[in-house]
Design an enzyme around this catalytic site. Structure first.
Site, mmCIF file in Angstrom:
data_model
loop_
_atom_site.group_PDB
_atom_site.id
_atom_site.type_symbol
_atom_site.label_atom_id
_atom_site.label_comp_id
_atom_site.label_asym_id
_atom_site.label_seq_id
_atom_site.Cartn_x
_atom_site.Cartn_y
_atom_site.Cartn_z
ATOM 1 C CB ILE A 278 -2.468 4.713 4.202
ATOM 2 C CG1 ILE A 278 -2.727 4.573 5.711
ATOM 3 C CG2 ILE A 278 -1.813 6.033 3.847
ATOM 4 C CD1 ILE A 278 -1.454 4.546 6.536
ATOM 5 C CG HIS B 45 -0.317 0.331 2.490
ATOM 6 N ND1 HIS B 45 0.368 -0.592 3.228
ATOM 7 C CD2 HIS B 45 -0.242 1.482 3.182
ATOM 8 C CE1 HIS B 45 0.837 -0.030 4.329
ATOM 9 N NE2 HIS B 45 0.486 1.236 4.322
ATOM 10 C CB CYS B 46 1.454 4.035 -1.698
ATOM 11 S SG CYS B 46 0.179 4.200 -2.966
ATOM 12 C CG LEU B 47 -1.371 9.492 0.300
ATOM 13 C CD1 LEU B 47 -1.622 9.454 1.803
ATOM 14 C CD2 LEU B 47 -0.787 10.816 -0.120
#
Length: 134
Positions: free
Chosen positions: A97, A69-71
């Site tokens: 996120i 995952h990332c932003l």
């Protein structure tokens, strides 16, 4: 299935739930170290997208379940593709996120320098006053 369902990205909340019930899984956060310090999902490992090849030194078994995952989901999509090119066979992009509804750990004050602490305090004051963070 509704007409525009294909436009929806991955559901990070469902992805974290799946990660937590998968034996031996790794939760990989591919944001920058600064982003990670500002808030991250407990148990996640931070390997920025620019350093994604370093995962090979962390995860020997290419069949290990990896939840990325990332932003927003864009960098995690790129990272998942690179990991698959490196031979990892059980990689899942779970999105960003920014849509996560669970607990987030922060180490901003413990690990960040004076500049970051002051920036955080300024942003907090602006939020309390209803101002925009730029």
């Amino acid at each position: 299935m509704r007409f525009f369902d294909f436009l929806k990205g991955p559901d990070i909340n469902q992805g974290v739930k799946e990660y937590s019930t998968t034996d031996g899984a790794v939760l990989l956060d591919v944001r920058t170290p600064d982003e990670y310090r500002q808030g991250h999902i407990p148990g996640s490992k931070n390997v920025p997208l620019q350093s994604i090849d370093k995962v090979a030194g962390m995860i020997d078994n290419k069949a290990t379940p990896i939840f990325v995952h990332c932003l927003s989901g864009a960098r995690s999509r790129q990272a998942a593709a690179v990991l698959q090119q490196l031979g990892y066979t059980n990689v899942k992009n779970i999105g960003g996120i920014s849509a996560y509804a669970g607990k987030v750990d922060s180490c901003c004050f413990a690990a960040a320098g004076l500049y970051q602490r002051e920036k955080h305090r300024r942003n907090f004051r602006l939020c309390r006053k209803g101002g925009a963070i730029i």
